[in-house]
Design a protein around this motif. Structure first.
Motif, mmCIF file in Angstrom:
data_model
loop_
_atom_site.group_PDB
_atom_site.id
_atom_site.type_symbol
_atom_site.label_atom_id
_atom_site.label_comp_id
_atom_site.label_asym_id
_atom_site.label_seq_id
_atom_site.Cartn_x
_atom_site.Cartn_y
_atom_site.Cartn_z
ATOM 1 N N LYS A 121 -78.398 106.011 -29.619
ATOM 2 C CA LYS A 121 -78.715 105.041 -28.562
ATOM 3 C C LYS A 121 -79.359 103.790 -29.146
ATOM 4 N N LEU A 122 -80.286 103.987 -30.077
ATOM 5 C CA LEU A 122 -80.956 102.843 -30.691
ATOM 6 C C LEU A 122 -79.977 102.009 -31.513
ATOM 7 N N VAL A 123 -79.151 102.661 -32.291
ATOM 8 C CA VAL A 123 -78.140 101.951 -33.086
ATOM 9 C C VAL A 123 -77.210 101.157 -32.166
ATOM 10 N N ALA A 124 -76.730 101.786 -31.096
ATOM 11 C CA ALA A 124 -75.839 101.087 -30.156
ATOM 12 C C ALA A 124 -76.549 99.896 -29.521
ATOM 13 N N GLY A 125 -77.812 100.079 -29.147
ATOM 14 C CA GLY A 125 -78.570 98.972 -28.560
ATOM 15 C C GLY A 125 -78.731 97.819 -29.523
ATOM 16 N N LEU A 126 -79.044 98.133 -30.767
ATOM 17 C CA LEU A 126 -79.201 97.077 -31.769
ATOM 18 C C LEU A 126 -77.905 96.307 -31.982
ATOM 19 N N LYS A 127 -76.795 96.997 -31.981
ATOM 20 C CA LYS A 127 -75.506 96.329 -32.213
ATOM 21 C C LYS A 127 -75.161 95.342 -31.105
ATOM 22 N N THR A 128 -75.703 95.536 -29.900
ATOM 23 C CA THR A 128 -75.448 94.582 -28.815
ATOM 24 C C THR A 128 -76.061 93.220 -29.116
ATOM 25 N N LEU A 129 -77.069 93.198 -30.007
ATOM 26 C CA LEU A 129 -77.761 91.945 -30.305
ATOM 27 C C LEU A 129 -76.913 90.972 -31.114
ATOM 28 N N ALA A 130 -75.807 91.437 -31.662
ATOM 29 C CA ALA A 130 -74.896 90.538 -32.381
ATOM 30 C C ALA A 130 -74.305 89.484 -31.454
ATOM 31 N N ALA A 131 -74.331 89.729 -30.156
ATOM 32 C CA ALA A 131 -73.785 88.776 -29.186
ATOM 33 C C ALA A 131 -74.693 87.570 -28.957
ATOM 34 N N VAL A 132 -75.935 87.631 -29.418
ATOM 35 C CA VAL A 132 -76.848 86.501 -29.251
ATOM 36 C C VAL A 132 -76.375 85.381 -30.177
ATOM 37 N N PRO A 133 -76.097 84.197 -29.640
ATOM 38 C CA PRO A 133 -75.498 83.128 -30.451
ATOM 39 C C PRO A 133 -76.284 82.733 -31.702
ATOM 40 N N GLN A 134 -77.583 82.833 -31.674
ATOM 41 C CA GLN A 134 -78.400 82.413 -32.815
ATOM 42 C C GLN A 134 -78.364 83.419 -33.976
ATOM 43 N N VAL A 135 -77.892 84.633 -33.724
ATOM 44 C CA VAL A 135 -77.820 85.651 -34.772
ATOM 45 C C VAL A 135 -76.608 85.343 -35.642
ATOM 46 N N ARG A 136 -76.864 84.988 -36.905
ATOM 47 C CA ARG A 136 -75.785 84.631 -37.826
ATOM 48 C C ARG A 136 -75.175 85.846 -38.511
ATOM 49 N N ALA A 137 -75.967 86.886 -38.717
ATOM 50 C CA ALA A 137 -75.482 88.125 -39.324
ATOM 51 C C ALA A 137 -76.384 89.245 -38.849
ATOM 52 N N LEU A 138 -75.808 90.426 -38.703
ATOM 53 C CA LEU A 138 -76.558 91.593 -38.272
ATOM 54 C C LEU A 138 -76.106 92.797 -39.072
ATOM 55 N N HIS A 139 -77.069 93.506 -39.622
ATOM 56 C CA HIS A 139 -76.808 94.779 -40.296
ATOM 57 C C HIS A 139 -77.725 95.807 -39.663
ATOM 58 N N VAL A 140 -77.137 96.880 -39.121
ATOM 59 C CA VAL A 140 -77.905 97.981 -38.562
ATOM 60 C C VAL A 140 -77.707 99.161 -39.501
#
Length: 132
Positions: free
Chosen positions: A52-71
């Motif tokens: 659940k936490l991993v899935a929630g974190l991955k949703t944050l990639a949709a925030v326009p200011q996030v240039r890269a995301l690694h979970v």
């Protein structure tokens, strides 16, 4: 004092991960601020909570200011005195500026993530860094 081997390897690994996640053009422009967050679950080792936490974190990639995301989760590498693998889940984000990170903090997707997922964790540690 220059980069030590660990810093250099971390930088190379993250650049490769950022390129894989966002594509070479975005990876090249990203990196003004690194936002690293480590989470400890209330129920350590609970696979459902971790998912659940991993899935929630991955949703944050949709925030326009996030240039890269690694979970990620602990890698299971060799245990040494300098390795802390006590956390359950981590995330690493790149932002172009400190202002972009502040905007992310106030973004509805981030606020929804905190509301939905905060009951899962007992501890969070944040490291925000800029290039030296």
């Amino acid at each position: 004092m220059g980069l030590d081997r660990r810093d250099a390897l971390t930088g190379i690994a993250f650049a490769a991960a950022a390129a894989a996640i966002t594509g070479p053009a975005k990876a090249a422009e990203a990196g003004g601020l690194r936002h690293q967050v480590f989470f400890w679950l209330k129920r350590p080792g609970n696979a459902e909570d971790r998912a659940k936490l991993v899935a929630g974190l991955k949703t944050l990639a949709a925030v326009p200011q996030v240039r890269a995301l690694h979970v990620g989760v602990p890698a299971g590498t060799e245990q040494r005195d300098v390795v802390d693998s006590s956390f359950d889940v981590s995330e690493l984000m790149l932002f172009d500026t400190i202002a972009d990170q502040k905007t992310y903090q106030e973004h509805p997707a981030h606020l929804a993530f905190v509301k939905t997922c905060s009951p899962l964790w007992r501890k969070v540690v944040v490291y925000d860094t800029v290039p030296a």
